[in-house]
Design a protein around this motif. Sequence first.
Motif, PDB file in Angstrom:
ATOM      1  N   ASP A   1      -8.380  12.931  -5.750  1.00 35.71           N
ATOM      2  CA  ASP A   1      -8.347  11.500  -5.451  1.00 35.71           C
ATOM      3  C   ASP A   1      -7.511  10.766  -6.498  1.00 35.71           C
ATOM      4  N   LEU A   2      -7.266   9.506  -6.247  1.00 31.16           N
ATOM      5  CA  LEU A   2      -6.375   8.725  -7.104  1.00 31.16           C
ATOM      6  C   LEU A   2      -6.841   8.710  -8.561  1.00 31.16           C
TER       7      LEU A   2
ATOM      8  N   HIS B   1      -4.259   8.846   2.623  1.00 28.53           N
ATOM      9  CA  HIS B   1      -5.039   7.632   2.365  1.00 28.53           C
ATOM     10  C   HIS B   1      -4.195   6.701   1.499  1.00 28.53           C
TER      11      HIS B   1
ATOM     12  N   GLU C   1      -3.505   3.292  -0.904  1.00 28.13           N
ATOM     13  CA  GLU C   1      -4.150   2.453  -1.918  1.00 28.13           C
ATOM     14  C   GLU C   1      -3.263   1.234  -2.146  1.00 28.13           C
ATOM     15  N   THR C   2      -3.864   0.108  -2.441  1.00 28.79           N
ATOM     16  CA  THR C   2      -3.057  -1.049  -2.809  1.00 28.79           C
ATOM     17  C   THR C   2      -2.470  -0.806  -4.194  1.00 28.79           C
TER      18      THR C   2
ATOM     19  N   THR D   1      -6.626   1.078 -11.759  1.00 29.74           N
ATOM     20  CA  THR D   1      -7.087   2.430 -12.079  1.00 29.74           C
ATOM     21  C   THR D   1      -6.372   2.957 -13.318  1.00 29.74           C
TER      22      THR D   1
ATOM     23  N   ARG E   1       0.849  -1.185   0.000  1.00 29.58           N
ATOM     24  CA  ARG E   1       0.000   0.000   0.000  1.00 29.58           C
ATOM     25  C   ARG E   1       0.891   1.244   0.000  1.00 29.58           C
TER      26      ARG E   1
ATOM     27  N   HIS F   1      -4.787  -1.889  -6.876  1.00 29.26           N
ATOM     28  CA  HIS F   1      -5.850  -0.926  -7.194  1.00 29.26           C
ATOM     29  C   HIS F   1      -5.310   0.197  -8.088  1.00 29.26           C
ATOM     30  N   VAL F   2      -4.088   0.629  -7.806  1.00 30.08           N
ATOM     31  CA  VAL F   2      -3.479   1.681  -8.637  1.00 30.08           C
ATOM     32  C   VAL F   2      -3.332   1.184 -10.068  1.00 30.08           C
TER      33      VAL F   2
END
Length: 103
Positions: A86-87, A34, A36-37, A44, A2, A40-41
């Motif tokens: 946000d990401l 925050h 993120e794994t 995305t 993360r 997930h990145v």
Amino acid sequence: QRRDFTYVDDVVEATVAALGKPPVGAAINIARGHTETLSHVIDTVRQVTGAPLPIDRGPAEKGDVRVTSADISLARRLLGYAPKTDLTDGIRRQWEHVLAGPA
């Protein structure tokens, strides 16, 4: 793993806010606050760009940290810092910049 990803506009906003304040004699963490794994990145980035981005998963490297993040409470308190990007939006904005080519 993360990670805490921070969009450059949020960093610039914090830097400008710090320029208007007297020195505090302490390091102030600037981050999104925050994590993120990495999976997930990658998902995305795939979603935003349409690129397949194959993943080669292997064992963790010796010394690799599982989670990196920052405590942004001092930045919130002293600078009024509140990251806005946000990401997904950050990746999208970066991708649009890449597609636009050199300025």
